[in-house]
Design a protein around this motif. Sequence first.
Motif, PDB file in Angstrom:
ATOM      1  N   SER A   4       5.047   2.634 -39.536  1.00 30.59           N
ATOM      2  CA  SER A   4       4.943   2.210 -40.940  1.00 30.59           C
ATOM      3  C   SER A   4       5.217   0.714 -41.064  1.00 30.59           C
ATOM      4  CB  SER A   4       5.955   2.964 -41.811  1.00 30.59           C
ATOM      5  OG  SER A   4       5.730   4.347 -41.739  1.00 30.59           O
ATOM      6  N   GLU A   5       4.581   0.113 -42.049  1.00 29.02           N
ATOM      7  CA  GLU A   5       4.897  -1.261 -42.416  1.00 29.02           C
ATOM      8  C   GLU A   5       6.076  -1.230 -43.388  1.00 29.02           C
ATOM      9  OE1 GLU A   5       3.270  -4.056 -41.369  1.00 29.02           O
ATOM     10  OE2 GLU A   5       1.987  -2.839 -40.091  1.00 29.02           O
ATOM     11  N   TYR A   6       6.920  -2.259 -43.320  1.00 29.25           N
ATOM     12  CA  TYR A   6       8.078  -2.315 -44.212  1.00 29.25           C
ATOM     13  C   TYR A   6       7.956  -3.467 -45.199  1.00 29.25           C
ATOM     14  CZ  TYR A   6      10.496   1.208 -41.616  1.00 29.25           C
ATOM     15  OH  TYR A   6      10.831   2.403 -41.048  1.00 29.25           O
ATOM     16  N   PHE A   7       8.451  -3.217 -46.387  1.00 31.79           N
ATOM     17  CA  PHE A   7       8.567  -4.284 -47.388  1.00 31.79           C
ATOM     18  C   PHE A   7       9.915  -4.122 -48.069  1.00 31.79           C
ATOM     19  CE2 PHE A   7       8.201  -6.104 -51.624  1.00 31.79           C
ATOM     20  CZ  PHE A   7       7.558  -7.313 -51.377  1.00 31.79           C
ATOM     21  N   HIS A   8      10.727  -5.167 -47.995  1.00 28.99           N
ATOM     22  CA  HIS A   8      12.038  -5.133 -48.643  1.00 28.99           C
ATOM     23  C   HIS A   8      12.045  -6.089 -49.819  1.00 28.99           C
ATOM     24  CE1 HIS A   8      12.896  -3.996 -44.435  1.00 28.99           C
ATOM     25  NE2 HIS A   8      13.653  -3.104 -45.025  1.00 28.99           N
ATOM     26  N   THR A   9      12.679  -5.676 -50.883  1.00 24.18           N
ATOM     27  CA  THR A   9      12.797  -6.575 -52.028  1.00 24.18           C
ATOM     28  C   THR A   9      14.214  -6.507 -52.580  1.00 24.18           C
ATOM     29  OG1 THR A   9      12.092  -6.981 -54.311  1.00 24.18           O
ATOM     30  CG2 THR A   9      11.808  -4.738 -53.507  1.00 24.18           C
ATOM     31  N   PRO A  10      14.742  -7.665 -53.026  1.00 26.23           N
ATOM     32  CA  PRO A  10      16.062  -7.639 -53.655  1.00 26.23           C
ATOM     33  C   PRO A  10      16.042  -6.998 -55.035  1.00 26.23           C
ATOM     34  CG  PRO A  10      15.146  -9.868 -53.717  1.00 26.23           C
ATOM     35  CD  PRO A  10      14.193  -9.031 -52.916  1.00 26.23           C
ATOM     36  N   VAL A  11      14.866  -6.816 -55.595  1.00 25.34           N
ATOM     37  CA  VAL A  11      14.773  -6.221 -56.944  1.00 25.34           C
ATOM     38  C   VAL A  11      15.425  -4.839 -56.917  1.00 25.34           C
ATOM     39  CG1 VAL A  11      13.160  -5.345 -58.688  1.00 25.34           C
ATOM     40  CG2 VAL A  11      12.664  -7.493 -57.481  1.00 25.34           C
ATOM     41  N   LEU A  12      16.280  -4.582 -57.899  1.00 23.59           N
ATOM     42  CA  LEU A  12      16.937  -3.274 -57.978  1.00 23.59           C
ATOM     43  C   LEU A  12      15.939  -2.249 -58.504  1.00 23.59           C
ATOM     44  CD1 LEU A  12      20.321  -4.556 -59.514  1.00 23.59           C
ATOM     45  CD2 LEU A  12      19.782  -4.159 -57.091  1.00 23.59           C
ATOM     46  N   TRP A  13      16.070  -1.000 -58.032  1.00 24.99           N
ATOM     47  CA  TRP A  13      15.040  -0.012 -58.354  1.00 24.99           C
ATOM     48  C   TRP A  13      14.693   0.062 -59.842  1.00 24.99           C
ATOM     49  CZ3 TRP A  13      10.900   2.461 -57.283  1.00 24.99           C
ATOM     50  CH2 TRP A  13      10.526   3.563 -58.070  1.00 24.99           C
ATOM     51  N   PRO A  14      15.665   0.106 -60.759  1.00 26.96           N
ATOM     52  CA  PRO A  14      15.270   0.242 -62.170  1.00 26.96           C
ATOM     53  C   PRO A  14      14.444  -0.944 -62.670  1.00 26.96           C
ATOM     54  CG  PRO A  14      17.583   0.816 -61.892  1.00 26.96           C
ATOM     55  CD  PRO A  14      17.134   0.171 -60.601  1.00 26.96           C
ATOM     56  N   ASP A  15      14.530  -2.076 -61.965  1.00 26.21           N
ATOM     57  CA  ASP A  15      13.799  -3.280 -62.399  1.00 26.21           C
ATOM     58  C   ASP A  15      12.446  -3.437 -61.708  1.00 26.21           C
ATOM     59  OD1 ASP A  15      15.792  -4.148 -64.136  1.00 26.21           O
ATOM     60  OD2 ASP A  15      16.847  -5.235 -62.542  1.00 26.21           O
ATOM     61  N   LEU A  16      12.098  -2.528 -60.827  1.00 27.67           N
ATOM     62  CA  LEU A  16      10.839  -2.700 -60.088  1.00 27.67           C
ATOM     63  C   LEU A  16       9.662  -2.614 -61.051  1.00 27.67           C
ATOM     64  CD1 LEU A  16       9.823  -2.972 -57.079  1.00 27.67           C
ATOM     65  CD2 LEU A  16       9.179  -0.575 -57.276  1.00 27.67           C
ATOM     66  N   ASP A  17       8.886  -3.688 -61.104  1.00 30.55           N
ATOM     67  CA  ASP A  17       7.760  -3.694 -62.046  1.00 30.55           C
ATOM     68  C   ASP A  17       6.444  -3.793 -61.276  1.00 30.55           C
ATOM     69  OD1 ASP A  17       7.754  -6.282 -61.165  1.00 30.55           O
ATOM     70  OD2 ASP A  17       8.353  -7.168 -63.078  1.00 30.55           O
ATOM     71  N   GLU A  18       5.348  -3.794 -62.040  1.00 31.89           N
ATOM     72  CA  GLU A  18       4.029  -3.800 -61.392  1.00 31.89           C
ATOM     73  C   GLU A  18       3.813  -5.074 -60.574  1.00 31.89           C
ATOM     74  OE1 GLU A  18       0.578  -2.395 -63.350  1.00 31.89           O
ATOM     75  OE2 GLU A  18       1.702  -1.051 -64.660  1.00 31.89           O
ATOM     76  N   ALA A  19       4.380  -6.189 -61.049  1.00 30.60           N
ATOM     77  CA  ALA A  19       4.184  -7.447 -60.319  1.00 30.60           C
ATOM     78  C   ALA A  19       4.810  -7.344 -58.928  1.00 30.60           C
ATOM     79  CB  ALA A  19       4.794  -8.606 -61.100  1.00 30.60           C
TER      80      ALA A  19
END
Length: 268
Positions: free
Chosen positions: A228-243
């Motif tokens: 699998s490819e991985y993508f990590h983001t500091p965005v907290l789950w409730p804040d994950l938006d379409e962008a």
Amino acid sequence: MNAPTGPVNLTEHSGSSGENRLRSQDESDGADPLARAPRHVAIIMDGNGRWAEQRGMPRLAGHREGVNAIPKVVDALAQRGVQFLTIYAFSTENWSRPTPEVEGIIQLLHETLQRETDRFNRKNVRVVHIGNADRLSPEIRDAVERIQDETSGNTGLVLNVAFDYGGRQEILAAVKALIREGVSPERVTEEVFGSHHFTAHSPDPDLIIRTGGELRISNFLLWQSAYSEYFHTPVLWPDLDEAELDRALASYGNRQRRFGNVIPDTGS
Ligand code: IPE
Ligand code: IPE
Ligand code: MG
């Protein structure tokens, strides 16, 4: 076959089945990285607690916000051509959290299943629980069964809800099942072993997204994530938006999946 586009990151790898391998090569001509949707996205929905703590709210408020964020992500990914979405909602290890938090999360699950079933049917989403059910109350187990039954005829996106899920436990359960079935060692292939996993109905995840900034897998899809490819983001789950989702998909679309092979000769 055209040249693979975008940067190659040697620390980030890619999918495992023959099917995934073919798909990846067929799609390696992408001028628009968003045009190459991963077939299966899996998400480690992390950061609910911090989302709440940052606002001086109880952790459960973060879990509520987190659960509320699920439908819009399902819709957004379905619109972008994703066919399988696996969401990590509660790990085997999450039982070790304080009882009120655990009970609160289970209650939220219950409410959400009841509330969202009609909506999932309208959106043609099939819901499948992956994980153990034996520690859940009969009431919750019935609710889980009901949503699975009521959405089982849907032919759109498959939403795997990983609840009381642990990758190591899943692997052990598969080993035990094979032993119980008396399968001889030479018949234990990757396909047979994979078919004894909760995710037997799904291809391996193409892209695993983790919100909340941690760089670890936390016992998620250990067997299935080999490439699998991985993508990590500091965005907290409730804040994950379409962008941010589009950033993840664009990142995926720009990667070259090689599955241990060499970069194809483009002839150019
Ligand atoms: C993820 O959010 C949801 C579950 C693990 C159930 P967390 O509750 O782990 O949130 P953080 O990591 O503490 O912010
Ligand atoms: C992973 O998050 C599990 C889920 C998102 C359900 P955790 O918050 O439990 O993971 P760790 O403890 O930080 O590794
Ligand atoms: Mg966490």
